[in-house]
Scaffold this motif. Structure first.
Motif, PDB file in Angstrom:
ATOM      1  N   HIS A 295       0.804  -1.231   0.000  1.00  0.00           N
ATOM      2  CA  HIS A 295       0.000   0.000   0.000  1.00  0.00           C
ATOM      3  C   HIS A 295       0.830   1.272   0.000  1.00  0.00           C
ATOM      4  CE1 HIS A 295      -4.077  -1.742   1.017  1.00  0.00           C
ATOM      5  NE2 HIS A 295      -3.309  -2.748   1.359  1.00  0.00           N
ATOM      6  N   GLN A 296       2.154   1.146   0.109  1.00  0.00           N
ATOM      7  CA  GLN A 296       2.931   2.369   0.325  1.00  0.00           C
ATOM      8  C   GLN A 296       3.917   2.645  -0.797  1.00  0.00           C
ATOM      9  OE1 GLN A 296       2.312   3.045   4.972  1.00  0.00           O
ATOM     10  NE2 GLN A 296       4.401   2.673   4.382  1.00  0.00           N
ATOM     11  N   GLY A 297       3.521   2.286  -2.010  1.00  0.00           N
ATOM     12  CA  GLY A 297       4.236   2.700  -3.216  1.00  0.00           C
ATOM     13  C   GLY A 297       5.759   2.682  -3.143  1.00  0.00           C
ATOM     14  N   GLY A 298       6.339   1.562  -2.773  1.00  0.00           N
ATOM     15  CA  GLY A 298       7.795   1.436  -2.850  1.00  0.00           C
ATOM     16  C   GLY A 298       8.551   1.934  -1.641  1.00  0.00           C
ATOM     17  N   GLN A 299       7.830   2.465  -0.636  1.00  0.00           N
ATOM     18  CA  GLN A 299       8.519   2.915   0.583  1.00  0.00           C
ATOM     19  C   GLN A 299       9.122   1.711   1.318  1.00  0.00           C
ATOM     20  OE1 GLN A 299       8.700   6.196   2.005  1.00  0.00           O
ATOM     21  NE2 GLN A 299       8.164   6.622  -0.129  1.00  0.00           N
ATOM     22  N   PRO A 300      10.233   1.921   2.043  1.00  0.00           N
ATOM     23  CA  PRO A 300      10.760   0.800   2.831  1.00  0.00           C
ATOM     24  C   PRO A 300       9.850   0.460   4.009  1.00  0.00           C
ATOM     25  CG  PRO A 300      12.108   2.775   3.137  1.00  0.00           C
ATOM     26  CD  PRO A 300      11.084   3.116   2.100  1.00  0.00           C
ATOM     27  N   ILE A 301       9.973  -0.764   4.466  1.00  0.00           N
ATOM     28  CA  ILE A 301       9.254  -1.199   5.667  1.00  0.00           C
ATOM     29  C   ILE A 301       9.811  -0.399   6.844  1.00  0.00           C
ATOM     30  CG2 ILE A 301       8.774  -3.204   7.150  1.00  0.00           C
ATOM     31  CD1 ILE A 301       9.659  -4.928   4.643  1.00  0.00           C
ATOM     32  N   THR A 302       8.939   0.013   7.773  1.00  0.00           N
ATOM     33  CA  THR A 302       9.448   0.805   8.907  1.00  0.00           C
ATOM     34  C   THR A 302      10.374  -0.057   9.780  1.00  0.00           C
ATOM     35  OG1 THR A 302       7.524   0.300  10.256  1.00  0.00           O
ATOM     36  CG2 THR A 302       7.452   2.340   8.980  1.00  0.00           C
ATOM     37  N   ALA A 303      11.452   0.574  10.237  1.00  0.00           N
ATOM     38  CA  ALA A 303      12.460  -0.157  11.030  1.00  0.00           C
ATOM     39  C   ALA A 303      11.853  -0.679  12.328  1.00  0.00           C
ATOM     40  CB  ALA A 303      13.647   0.756  11.317  1.00  0.00           C
ATOM     41  N   GLU A 304      10.906   0.070  12.896  1.00  0.00           N
ATOM     42  CA  GLU A 304      10.359  -0.370  14.195  1.00  0.00           C
ATOM     43  C   GLU A 304       9.493  -1.618  14.040  1.00  0.00           C
ATOM     44  OE1 GLU A 304       7.055   0.699  15.855  1.00  0.00           O
ATOM     45  OE2 GLU A 304       6.167   1.004  13.880  1.00  0.00           O
ATOM     46  N   VAL A 305       8.758  -1.722  12.961  1.00  0.00           N
ATOM     47  CA  VAL A 305       7.953  -2.933  12.750  1.00  0.00           C
ATOM     48  C   VAL A 305       8.871  -4.116  12.433  1.00  0.00           C
ATOM     49  CG1 VAL A 305       6.306  -4.021  11.155  1.00  0.00           C
ATOM     50  CG2 VAL A 305       5.775  -1.802  12.162  1.00  0.00           C
ATOM     51  N   LEU A 306       9.859  -3.850  11.612  1.00  0.00           N
ATOM     52  CA  LEU A 306      10.812  -4.917  11.275  1.00  0.00           C
ATOM     53  C   LEU A 306      11.524  -5.425  12.541  1.00  0.00           C
ATOM     54  CD1 LEU A 306      11.421  -6.090   8.500  1.00  0.00           C
ATOM     55  CD2 LEU A 306      13.369  -4.542   8.348  1.00  0.00           C
ATOM     56  N   ALA A 307      11.874  -4.496  13.424  1.00  0.00           N
ATOM     57  CA  ALA A 307      12.607  -4.866  14.650  1.00  0.00           C
ATOM     58  C   ALA A 307      11.724  -5.675  15.604  1.00  0.00           C
ATOM     59  CB  ALA A 307      13.118  -3.615  15.345  1.00  0.00           C
ATOM     60  N   ALA A 308      10.398  -5.533  15.481  1.00  0.00           N
ATOM     61  CA  ALA A 308       9.487  -6.255  16.383  1.00  0.00           C
ATOM     62  C   ALA A 308       9.259  -7.703  15.943  1.00  0.00           C
ATOM     63  CB  ALA A 308       8.156  -5.513  16.464  1.00  0.00           C
ATOM     64  N   LEU A 309       9.684  -8.030  14.731  1.00  0.00           N
ATOM     65  CA  LEU A 309       9.529  -9.416  14.261  1.00  0.00           C
ATOM     66  C   LEU A 309      10.531 -10.335  14.956  1.00  0.00           C
ATOM     67  CD1 LEU A 309       9.236  -8.855  10.391  1.00  0.00           C
ATOM     68  CD2 LEU A 309       7.370  -9.439  11.957  1.00  0.00           C
ATOM     69  N   THR A 310      10.211 -11.630  15.013  1.00  0.00           N
ATOM     70  CA  THR A 310      11.212 -12.590  15.502  1.00  0.00           C
ATOM     71  C   THR A 310      12.361 -12.617  14.489  1.00  0.00           C
ATOM     72  OG1 THR A 310      10.245 -14.428  14.286  1.00  0.00           O
ATOM     73  CG2 THR A 310       9.435 -14.071  16.544  1.00  0.00           C
ATOM     74  N   PRO A 311      13.562 -13.011  14.919  1.00  0.00           N
ATOM     75  CA  PRO A 311      14.679 -13.075  13.966  1.00  0.00           C
ATOM     76  C   PRO A 311      14.349 -13.935  12.739  1.00  0.00           C
ATOM     77  CG  PRO A 311      15.485 -13.286  16.208  1.00  0.00           C
ATOM     78  CD  PRO A 311      13.976 -13.293  16.298  1.00  0.00           C
ATOM     79  N   GLN A 312      13.615 -15.024  12.943  1.00  0.00           N
ATOM     80  CA  GLN A 312      13.274 -15.898  11.812  1.00  0.00           C
ATOM     81  C   GLN A 312      12.364 -15.170  10.817  1.00  0.00           C
ATOM     82  OE1 GLN A 312      10.493 -19.051  12.466  1.00  0.00           O
ATOM     83  NE2 GLN A 312      11.400 -20.393  10.927  1.00  0.00           N
ATOM     84  N   HIS A 313      11.334 -14.515  11.335  1.00  0.00           N
ATOM     85  CA  HIS A 313      10.431 -13.785  10.441  1.00  0.00           C
ATOM     86  C   HIS A 313      11.155 -12.643   9.742  1.00  0.00           C
ATOM     87  CE1 HIS A 313       6.661 -15.320  12.768  1.00  0.00           C
ATOM     88  NE2 HIS A 313       7.034 -16.155  11.819  1.00  0.00           N
ATOM     89  N   ARG A 314      12.020 -11.943  10.485  1.00  0.00           N
ATOM     90  CA  ARG A 314      12.751 -10.816   9.888  1.00  0.00           C
ATOM     91  C   ARG A 314      13.656 -11.312   8.766  1.00  0.00           C
ATOM     92  NH1 ARG A 314      13.716  -8.446  14.510  1.00  0.00           N
ATOM     93  NH2 ARG A 314      15.751  -9.377  14.874  1.00  0.00           N
ATOM     94  N   TRP A 315      14.295 -12.440   9.010  1.00  0.00           N
ATOM     95  CA  TRP A 315      15.193 -13.016   7.990  1.00  0.00           C
ATOM     96  C   TRP A 315      14.390 -13.414   6.745  1.00  0.00           C
ATOM     97  CZ3 TRP A 315      15.752 -18.010   5.859  1.00  0.00           C
ATOM     98  CH2 TRP A 315      16.927 -18.202   5.112  1.00  0.00           C
ATOM     99  N   LEU A 316      13.229 -14.012   6.954  1.00  0.00           N
ATOM    100  CA  LEU A 316      12.398 -14.431   5.820  1.00  0.00           C
ATOM    101  C   LEU A 316      11.930 -13.215   5.005  1.00  0.00           C
ATOM    102  CD1 LEU A 316      10.363 -17.201   7.662  1.00  0.00           C
ATOM    103  CD2 LEU A 316      11.900 -17.603   5.722  1.00  0.00           C
ATOM    104  N   ILE A 317      11.538 -12.158   5.702  1.00  0.00           N
ATOM    105  CA  ILE A 317      11.107 -10.928   5.009  1.00  0.00           C
ATOM    106  C   ILE A 317      12.291 -10.333   4.230  1.00  0.00           C
ATOM    107  CG2 ILE A 317      10.301  -8.537   5.368  1.00  0.00           C
ATOM    108  CD1 ILE A 317       8.068 -10.592   5.795  1.00  0.00           C
TER     109      ILE A 317
END
Ligand SMILES: O=c1ccn([C@H]2C[C@H](O)[C@@H](COP(=O)(O)O)O2)c(=O)[nH]1
Length: 332
Positions: A295-317
């Motif tokens: 929905h955000q036209g090429g913007q990067p994923i916010t660092a705070e949401v990415l940081a809240a993921l488990t390491p496994q989920h973050r790695w997969l993303i």
């Protein structure tokens, strides 16, 4: 004769890819697909919670994996929801709206209260040693129309309680070793864990039987890249929370719809404040990551949401959407 037992699906998936790509029995050509094929491929997973391989070259879409199994649990067959996560599935909807074969939800989980799943669990509740708790998916005559682009690949799912544990057996007529296998094992092991919790028994083994395990020829280079990866230590496999019920599923589906429709955006703090176990908050966070991607036209994923993921989920993303990572902040 029993199938080989693997500690994790990571190991089983690699073994199947190796077998089909390097030692095929047949070369087939059907419905426009050229494939390498092995007949009668089966394996057992000792711990069905180890359902996500750690293979960078696979670029696993973990958001889709959760979406697909929750779409099944919702009992729906609309392409609108699942097509948001996997646009290629839209091509399988002959009428542009509904998926007839890929949608296992209506066959397993509808109508709620009297579904095959409900009846199987009810039977096992009354007669735990039963060998009748089988739920059929492919229907008689389903392949009668040669123009039908979407014929169910799964024949049946069977639950058995033995020694206080729920063992799950899946029978498939055909399985794509690169794409379908990973998605199907994710979904069915997840459903097995959900079923074990509803029954109040331990989670037993998961066994996957496939008549035609095949690898489409264009997918061969990716399979080879996956097989060339160095061995990775197994990622931790979190258990589904004990209190998980159909109410939990409804809550998760509520947030899925809100985020898919773009009706809201969630910060990591807002997700952390939701009345959900951290396990389920992770799934909501993944919906939010995907909302940002779509929905955000090429913007990067916010660092705070990415940081809240488990390491496994973050790695997969990070493996799936490397171009959507924030330029600063933690990536792994
Ligand atoms: O849950 C599914 C659904 C489909 N497929 C794959 C198997 C086949 O490669 C293809 C379906 O093609 P036909 O067997 O219907 O021709 O999709 C799977 O692996 N798993």
């Amino acid at each position: 004769m029993q199938p080989p037992v693997f500690a994790t699906f990571h190991d089983a998936y690699r073994a199947v890819l190796e077998l089909v790509s390097t030692h095929p029995q047949h070369e087939t050509s059907t419905r426009g697909n050229h494939s390498r094929e092995r007949l009668n491929v089966s394996f057992t997973l000792a711990d069905p919670r180890h359902r996500t391989p750690a293979l960078a070259a696979r670029r696993t879409n973990i958001v889709f994996n959760y979406a697909e199994v929750l779409w099944y649990l919702s009992g729906r067959d609309d392409v609108e929801m699942i097509g948001y996560y996997a646009p290629r599935l839209r091509t399988l909807a002959a009428d542009g709206r509904r998926l007839t074969g890929t949608a296992y939800g209506p066959r397993l989980f509808a109508p709620r209260g009297d579904s095959q799943f409900d009846r199987a669990l009810e039977l096992l509740g009354k007669d735990p040693d039963s060998k009748r708790a089988a739920m059929t998916i492919m229907r008689p005559g389903e392949f009668a129309d040669p123009a039908n682009p979407d014929v169910a690949c799964t024949l049946a799912v069977q639950f058995l309680i033995r020694a206080g544990h729920l063992h799950t057996v899946v029978f498939m007529r055909g399985n794509d070793a690169l794409i379908g296998l990973l998605c199907d094992v994710f979904s069915f092991t997840f459903l097995a864990e959900f079923a074990a919790l509803q029954l109040g028994v331990g989670l037993g083994t998961y066994t996957h039987h496939v008549a035609s395990m095949h690898l489409n020829t264009p997918d061969l280079p990716q399979a080879q890249a996956i097989l060339a990866e160095p061995a990775a230590p197994p990622a931790p496999a979190e258990a589904m929370p004990v209190g998980t019920t159909w109410t939990t599923v409804a809550q998760i589906l509520h947030w899925e719809e809100q985020l898919r429709a773009g009706r809201c955006a969630l910060t990591a703090a807002q997700v952390a404040a939701l009345p959900l176990e951290p396990y389920w908050q992770q799934v909501v966070l993944l919906w939010e990551v995907y909302r940002q991607i779509t929905h955000q036209g090429g913007q990067p994923i916010t660092a705070e949401v990415l940081a809240a993921l488990t390491p496994q989920h973050r790695w997969l993303i990070a493996c799936r959407w490397p171009d959507r990572l924030p330029s600063t902040g933690e990536r792994r």
